[in-house]
Design an enzyme around this catalytic site. Sequence first.
Site, short mmCIF file in Angstrom:
data_model
loop_
_atom_site.label_atom_id
_atom_site.label_comp_id
_atom_site.label_asym_id
_atom_site.label_seq_id
_atom_site.Cartn_x
_atom_site.Cartn_y
_atom_site.Cartn_z
N ARG A 15 0.94 -1.34 0.02
CA ARG A 15 0.04 0.00 0.02
C ARG A 15 0.97 1.37 0.08
O ARG A 15 0.57 2.32 -0.55
CB ARG A 15 -1.11 0.02 1.19
CG ARG A 15 -1.99 1.32 1.30
CD ARG A 15 -3.11 1.04 2.21
NE ARG A 15 -2.74 0.58 3.54
CZ ARG A 15 -1.95 0.97 4.27
NH1 ARG A 15 -1.71 2.07 4.43
NH2 ARG A 15 -2.10 0.31 5.40
N TYR A 61 -17.29 13.89 -15.88
CA TYR A 61 -18.04 12.68 -15.64
C TYR A 61 -18.74 12.71 -14.28
O TYR A 61 -18.56 13.32 -13.35
CB TYR A 61 -16.55 11.71 -15.21
CG TYR A 61 -16.94 10.37 -15.09
CD1 TYR A 61 -17.68 9.54 -15.88
CD2 TYR A 61 -16.86 9.87 -13.75
CE1 TYR A 61 -17.79 7.93 -15.72
CE2 TYR A 61 -16.98 8.49 -13.59
CZ TYR A 61 -17.82 7.44 -14.30
OH TYR A 61 -18.07 6.28 -14.09
N ASP A 92 -8.86 15.76 -16.86
CA ASP A 92 -9.14 14.43 -17.07
C ASP A 92 -9.04 14.15 -18.52
O ASP A 92 -9.82 14.84 -19.35
CB ASP A 92 -10.63 14.12 -16.52
CG ASP A 92 -10.99 12.61 -16.59
OD1 ASP A 92 -10.35 12.16 -17.41
OD2 ASP A 92 -11.95 12.30 -16.17
C1 LIG Z 1 -14.87 6.12 -16.43
C2 LIG Z 1 -14.49 7.65 -16.32
C3 LIG Z 1 -14.06 7.94 -14.80
C4 LIG Z 1 -14.01 7.04 -13.97
O1 LIG Z 1 -13.04 5.93 -14.07
P1 LIG Z 1 -13.35 4.61 -13.12
O2 LIG Z 1 -12.23 3.86 -13.71
O3 LIG Z 1 -14.73 4.09 -13.67
O4 LIG Z 1 -13.61 4.84 -11.76
C5 LIG Z 1 -13.41 9.23 -15.01
N1 LIG Z 1 -13.36 10.33 -16.08
C6 LIG Z 1 -13.99 9.80 -17.20
C7 LIG Z 1 -13.88 10.73 -18.24
C8 LIG Z 1 -14.44 8.50 -17.36
O5 LIG Z 1 -14.91 8.12 -18.58
#
Ligand SMILES: *Cc1c(COP(=O)(O)O)cnc(C)c1O
Length: 393
Positions: free
Chosen positions: A58, A112, A184
């Site tokens: 961890r 998201y 993101d």
């Molecule tokens: C799916 C997604 C997430 C979250 O990711 P997980 O692996 O499902 O927790 C975050 N941002 C975007 C743009 C996504 O498509």
Amino acid sequence: MTQVWQTGTMAVRAGESALRAHDALAVPVEFAVAHGYPDVPSWESVARGERDCPLYARNTAHPTALALEAKLAALEGAADAVSFASGMGAIASTLLALLKPGAHVVAGHDTYGGTHYLFQHTLPHWGVRVTLCDTTDEEAFARALAQGADVLYLETPTNPMLKVQDIAALARLGHAAGAKVLIDSTFATPMNQNPLALGADVVLHSATKFLGGHADAMGGVVCGDAPTMQRVRQYREIHGACLDPMSAFLILRGMKTLHLRMRQHNDNALALAQWLEQHPAVQRVHYPGLASHAQHAVAKAQMRGFGGVLSFELRGGTAAVQALLPRCALLLRAATLGSVDTLLGIPSTTSHVECTEQERVALGIPAGLVRCSVGIEDVQDIIADLAQALAGL
Ligand SMILES: *Cc1c(COP(=O)(O)O)cnc(C)c1O
């Protein structure tokens, strides 16, 4: 002899060499959570971080996660990267590691669904002020940032409306306000877009999607400068959303073909978007690669490809969507994206399952919207399946 690799070579090889004993052709999957030590002084020196040796999975991670982190850092041109158990693990941990009560976050409305929940509920609960702006209105961002901000959070292209934000322009505004700029970049992947090169400070990925690419492993990765990543890593040690070795292995294996898959995702999605745009049953297609997309010029300037996800609205609204989905034979109905398979989804069961109907309406997500994560099959088969399904409406 140091050679600068192209991105495809990086996808195959970067980050792995140091971990592959005797030039093994795959990284080890080490399931051990801890190692043995011969005596207390050598053990203590590891605990103090004086020796680069695993202590406990961890806090120091296992070799498979370290290889994944090194590969992502190389592909994003980052000093360091930290892996997580999921994309949401990466996003929530990074925000909470960087913010404190009284801090101010500026973001777009279109993030998201899970991230939107953090902005609407979690962060305000901990005393963080969140200002959400019209995602593509730079003036609105400038006004919100004029009050000063700690974090400017961007997501581009967005899920599921495929809106595009001008990373360089917004990063300049964010930095002038004293904010760290987080992006993101899940929909783009490092093959289509490198936010750090455009001025962002931190780039986040759901590795569950295109990076892994086969819908068989969950993970998340955050990339950025060394001191910021150290804060994020420390947060992960205490809050515990660490990536397991088998998922790390599956994502690493998927990433060896990332450049090839993304080429096919880009090509197939553009061809399908152009075909859908001509179809009489289709009201509107959202894809940054289309000339009709409102931010097409920005997308062209900051992306090398437009990605594998598009969404479209049917003239018949929700009734038409409900009729269309079961009629598809090749295309699957599933709440994920970025897989080799073409997947259809609707916001109320996928990206915005966390939101209420009213929240989705407030976010401007049309009821008759279908999200399509275009896979790597032969595109004529994808088009043929949609053609027969739409013909029967
Ligand atoms: C799916 C997604 C997430 C979250 O990711 P997980 O692996 O499902 O927790 C975050 N941002 C975007 C743009 C996504 O498509």
